[in-house]
Motif scaffolding. Structure first.
Motif, PDB file in Angstrom:
ATOM      1  N   MET A  40      35.443  10.897 -10.671  1.00  0.00           N
ATOM      2  CA  MET A  40      34.752   9.782 -10.016  1.00  0.00           C
ATOM      3  C   MET A  40      33.237   9.976 -10.067  1.00  0.00           C
ATOM      4  N   ILE A  41      32.801  11.195  -9.834  1.00  0.00           N
ATOM      5  CA  ILE A  41      31.364  11.496  -9.896  1.00  0.00           C
ATOM      6  C   ILE A  41      30.843  11.304 -11.316  1.00  0.00           C
ATOM      7  N   SER A  42      31.603  11.770 -12.300  1.00  0.00           N
ATOM      8  CA  SER A  42      31.192  11.590 -13.702  1.00  0.00           C
ATOM      9  C   SER A  42      31.083  10.121 -14.051  1.00  0.00           C
ATOM     10  N   PHE A  43      32.054   9.336 -13.622  1.00  0.00           N
ATOM     11  CA  PHE A  43      32.016   7.901 -13.893  1.00  0.00           C
ATOM     12  C   PHE A  43      30.783   7.266 -13.254  1.00  0.00           C
ATOM     13  N   ALA A  44      30.491   7.635 -12.008  1.00  0.00           N
ATOM     14  CA  ALA A  44      29.354   7.039 -11.308  1.00  0.00           C
ATOM     15  C   ALA A  44      28.042   7.355 -12.019  1.00  0.00           C
ATOM     16  N   LEU A  77      33.216  -2.320 -11.993  1.00  0.00           N
ATOM     17  CA  LEU A  77      33.864  -2.521 -10.696  1.00  0.00           C
ATOM     18  C   LEU A  77      35.377  -2.356 -10.811  1.00  0.00           C
ATOM     19  N   THR A  78      35.954  -2.891 -11.865  1.00  0.00           N
ATOM     20  CA  THR A  78      37.391  -2.734 -12.084  1.00  0.00           C
ATOM     21  C   THR A  78      37.760  -1.266 -12.247  1.00  0.00           C
ATOM     22  N   MET A  79      36.984  -0.540 -13.019  1.00  0.00           N
ATOM     23  CA  MET A  79      37.245   0.884 -13.213  1.00  0.00           C
ATOM     24  C   MET A  79      37.095   1.648 -11.905  1.00  0.00           C
ATOM     25  N   ALA A  80      36.084   1.314 -11.120  1.00  0.00           N
ATOM     26  CA  ALA A  80      35.880   1.990  -9.835  1.00  0.00           C
ATOM     27  C   ALA A  80      37.043   1.736  -8.881  1.00  0.00           C
ATOM     28  N   VAL A  81      37.547   0.516  -8.845  1.00  0.00           N
ATOM     29  CA  VAL A  81      38.698   0.207  -7.986  1.00  0.00           C
ATOM     30  C   VAL A  81      39.923   0.988  -8.444  1.00  0.00           C
TER      31      VAL A  81
END
Length: 91
Positions: A40-44, A77-81
């Motif tokens: 999640m951190i890497s994605f952000a 946003l879709t990926m984060a959800v």
């Protein structure tokens, strides 16, 4: 313009403080086996860097947002959800 031309003509400068904080947080997460949080951190960080460095591609000559901005934000946003849903699922 193809991807090779785009990469050859543009320079990307990520601030050293952000790189250091990214490495610290991701190493901390992976060291303590918090793989989902680390991802999640890497994605952000990657999403943030892509947005900051792709701003010129998301705005037309008149300063209005293009469709690429909405697609980028929508897919992010879709990926984060999906990541948050996966974070709370039991294995």
């Amino acid at each position: 313009m193809g991807i090779t031309e785009f990469m050859a003509t543009n320079q990307f400068a990520i601030p050293a403080g952000q790189v250091v904080s990214y490495m610290f947080f991701s190493t901390f997460c992976f060291f303590f086996r918090k793989y989902k949080l680390g991802l999640m951190i890497s994605f952000a960080y990657v999403f943030n860097w892509g947005f900051l460095h792709g701003t010129a591609n998301f705005v037309d000559m008149m300063g209005r947002p293009t469709m690429g901005l909405f697609v980028y934000l929508g897919s992010g946003l879709t990926m984060a959800v999906l990541v948050v849903i996966g974070f709370f699922r039991e294995e």
